[in-house]
Write an enzyme that holds these catalytic residues in place. Structure first.
Site, mmCIF file in Angstrom:
data_model
loop_
_atom_site.group_PDB
_atom_site.id
_atom_site.type_symbol
_atom_site.label_atom_id
_atom_site.label_comp_id
_atom_site.label_asym_id
_atom_site.label_seq_id
_atom_site.Cartn_x
_atom_site.Cartn_y
_atom_site.Cartn_z
ATOM 1 N N ASP A 56 58.246 75.290 52.527
ATOM 2 C CA ASP A 56 59.710 75.824 52.275
ATOM 3 C C ASP A 56 59.660 76.309 51.077
ATOM 4 O O ASP A 56 58.574 76.349 50.307
ATOM 5 C CB ASP A 56 60.321 74.152 52.303
ATOM 6 C CG ASP A 56 61.815 74.433 52.312
ATOM 7 O OD1 ASP A 56 62.423 75.515 52.812
ATOM 8 O OD2 ASP A 56 62.737 73.619 51.320
ATOM 9 N N SER A 57 60.819 76.504 50.574
ATOM 10 C CA SER A 57 60.984 77.420 49.262
ATOM 11 C C SER A 57 60.848 76.147 48.227
ATOM 12 O O SER A 57 60.599 76.526 46.865
ATOM 13 C CB SER A 57 62.480 77.789 49.049
ATOM 14 O OG SER A 57 63.201 76.708 49.450
ATOM 15 N N TYR B 57 65.429 80.711 49.046
ATOM 16 C CA TYR B 57 65.288 81.948 49.517
ATOM 17 C C TYR B 57 66.455 82.659 50.421
ATOM 18 O O TYR B 57 66.546 83.533 50.722
ATOM 19 C CB TYR B 57 64.356 81.586 50.957
ATOM 20 C CG TYR B 57 63.047 81.220 50.804
ATOM 21 C CD1 TYR B 57 62.128 81.664 49.767
ATOM 22 C CD2 TYR B 57 62.477 80.865 51.823
ATOM 23 C CE1 TYR B 57 60.735 81.357 49.570
ATOM 24 C CE2 TYR B 57 60.932 80.503 51.855
ATOM 25 C CZ TYR B 57 60.265 80.979 50.603
ATOM 26 O OH TYR B 57 58.632 80.758 50.385
ATOM 27 N N GLY B 58 67.695 81.729 50.449
ATOM 28 C CA GLY B 58 68.883 81.821 51.261
ATOM 29 C C GLY B 58 69.718 83.053 51.004
ATOM 30 O O GLY B 58 70.675 83.134 51.542
ATOM 31 N N CYS C 22 61.497 75.478 56.999
ATOM 32 C CA CYS C 22 62.470 76.146 56.250
ATOM 33 C C CYS C 22 63.218 76.977 57.383
ATOM 34 O O CYS C 22 62.664 77.854 58.140
ATOM 35 C CB CYS C 22 61.987 77.290 55.421
ATOM 36 S SG CYS C 22 62.940 78.340 54.713
ATOM 37 N N ASN C 23 64.518 76.623 57.562
ATOM 38 C CA ASN C 23 65.457 77.292 58.478
ATOM 39 C C ASN C 23 65.463 78.725 58.359
ATOM 40 O O ASN C 23 65.661 79.678 59.206
ATOM 41 C CB ASN C 23 66.664 76.692 58.578
ATOM 42 C CG ASN C 23 66.737 75.363 59.125
ATOM 43 O OD1 ASN C 23 66.931 75.095 60.052
ATOM 44 N ND2 ASN C 23 66.424 74.171 58.248
ATOM 45 N N THR C 24 65.612 79.163 56.970
ATOM 46 C CA THR C 24 65.694 80.691 56.672
ATOM 47 C C THR C 24 64.591 81.577 56.999
ATOM 48 O O THR C 24 64.658 82.362 57.502
ATOM 49 C CB THR C 24 65.885 80.672 55.186
ATOM 50 O OG1 THR C 24 67.073 79.858 54.617
ATOM 51 C CG2 THR C 24 66.402 81.946 54.548
ATOM 52 N N GLU D 293 68.204 71.527 44.188
ATOM 53 C CA GLU D 293 67.042 71.792 43.219
ATOM 54 C C GLU D 293 67.225 71.379 41.890
ATOM 55 O O GLU D 293 66.143 71.022 41.379
ATOM 56 C CB GLU D 293 66.547 73.331 43.301
ATOM 57 C CG GLU D 293 65.955 73.883 44.780
ATOM 58 C CD GLU D 293 64.587 73.205 44.927
ATOM 59 O OE1 GLU D 293 63.644 73.155 44.225
ATOM 60 O OE2 GLU D 293 64.084 72.978 46.333
ATOM 61 N N CYS E 76 69.699 73.632 57.223
ATOM 62 C CA CYS E 76 68.837 74.116 55.847
ATOM 63 C C CYS E 76 67.926 72.593 55.535
ATOM 64 O O CYS E 76 68.817 71.593 55.660
ATOM 65 C CB CYS E 76 69.663 74.571 54.910
ATOM 66 S SG CYS E 76 68.760 74.393 53.257
ATOM 67 N N THR E 77 66.719 72.560 55.353
ATOM 68 C CA THR E 77 66.122 71.348 55.460
ATOM 69 C C THR E 77 66.488 70.717 54.032
ATOM 70 O O THR E 77 66.075 69.467 53.870
ATOM 71 C CB THR E 77 64.842 71.583 55.429
ATOM 72 O OG1 THR E 77 64.130 72.621 54.521
ATOM 73 C CG2 THR E 77 63.985 72.063 56.671
ATOM 74 N N HIS E 78 67.150 71.199 53.156
ATOM 75 C CA HIS E 78 67.650 70.613 51.875
ATOM 76 C C HIS E 78 68.804 69.892 52.238
ATOM 77 O O HIS E 78 69.227 68.828 51.599
ATOM 78 C CB HIS E 78 67.900 71.684 50.849
ATOM 79 C CG HIS E 78 66.960 72.301 50.090
ATOM 80 N ND1 HIS E 78 66.045 73.331 50.512
ATOM 81 C CD2 HIS E 78 66.795 72.289 48.845
ATOM 82 C CE1 HIS E 78 65.393 73.593 49.644
ATOM 83 N NE2 HIS E 78 65.440 72.983 48.706
#
Ligand code: DGL
Length: 274
Positions: free
Chosen positions: A9-10, A41-42, A72-74, A147, A179-181
């Protein structure tokens, strides 16, 4: 035998997927890469997201992963084909996994701007459920605020109310955390939603698809490994980041319940970490 699952992921978001994998498969070692030098990334262009995915997946391949889970979905939305071409091992994505599990016709998606603009969720859900109405909302403020590490700031609540408004106007009853966040925001989002709206974390459906995939590669099912000692947490997962290892370890400690050992890596270097 123990196959190695690679996840990327980012930044912190993929830990929500990792947590799911660790809970379901305590005998399975994982290698986690957080590309924190390039988060978020998004807000990046499609071209950048695809170039980054190629580099990250190439590095994970050099590390010897047996399965790649795109946490990471993006990247999943915009570079699944890149990952498949680069990985050399089976690739599991979040979007197709959760689309097959959606059981509603009024679906909202919260996602990064790049994922929302790609229409990947809409296409995947329609492929499984043509009658579904799918509304995708890009949420540019979420990842930078998450983040930054404090989920109590008023800006997050304000941003969440704004992003949820069009979904509530549409009368959705299911919202995918695309989004995994975002699973880290579940308590906040739930507090802003009527109780009959369900929040869906794609990591759950994806985690359940990983077991059969590992079995198809020769891994014994988890149920048959009960007698084997469960790997300790440090044995189980190797954490790597492209940015500050120290900063990631501090932020991740909150989500993991303990401070992980984190390796700073250079994706251009083929040196093995494990
Ligand atoms: N967590 C990632 C996702 O699922 C990326 C978020 C970002 O870096 O913008 O899309």
């Amino acid at each position: 035998m123990s196959l190695l699952v690679g996840l990327f992921d980012s930044g912190l978001g993929g830990l929500t997927v990792l947590r799911q994998v660790q809970a379901l498969y305590p005998h399975t070692p994982c290698l986690y890469l957080g590309d924190t030098a390039r988060v978020p990334y998004g807000q990046r262009s499609t071209q950048e997201i695809r170039a980054i995915a190629a580099e990250v997946v190439h590095w994970l391949r050099q590390q010897g992963v047996d399965v790649l889970l795109m946490a990471c979905n993006t990247s999943n939305a915009l570079a699944l084909d890149v990952a498949v071409a680069e990985a050399g091992v089976p690739v599991l994505g979040l979007i197709d996994s959760v689309a097959a599990a959606i059981d509603s016709d009024r679906v909202g998606i919260l996602a990064t701007p790049a994922t929302a603009a790609s229409g990947a969720y809409r296409r995947a859900i329609h492929a499984c459920r043509p009658s579904a109405q799918v509304r995708e909302v890009g949420c540019p403020d979420f990842v930078p605020l998450i983040e930054a590490g404090n989920l109590e700031v008023p800006e997050l609540r304000e941003a969440a109310s704004g992003y949820l408004a069009p979904l509530l106007e549409d009368g959705v009853d299911t919202i995918v955390l695309g989004c995994t966040h975002y699973p880290l925001l579940r308590p906040l989002l739930s507090s802003l939603l009527p109780p009959d709206v369900q929040l869906v974390d794609p990591a759950v459906a994806t985690g359940h698809r990983l077991g059969p995939l590992l079995a198809s590669l020769g891994e014994s099912p988890e149920a048959e490994r009960a007698a084997e000692p469960v790997l300790s947490i440090p044995e189980r997962t190797t954490y790597c980041v492209t940015g500050s290892a120290e900063a990631f370890a501090t932020a991740a400690a909150t989500w993991l319940g303990q401070r992980p050992t984190v390796h700073g890596v250079n994706l251009q270097s083929p040196a093995r970490i494990r």
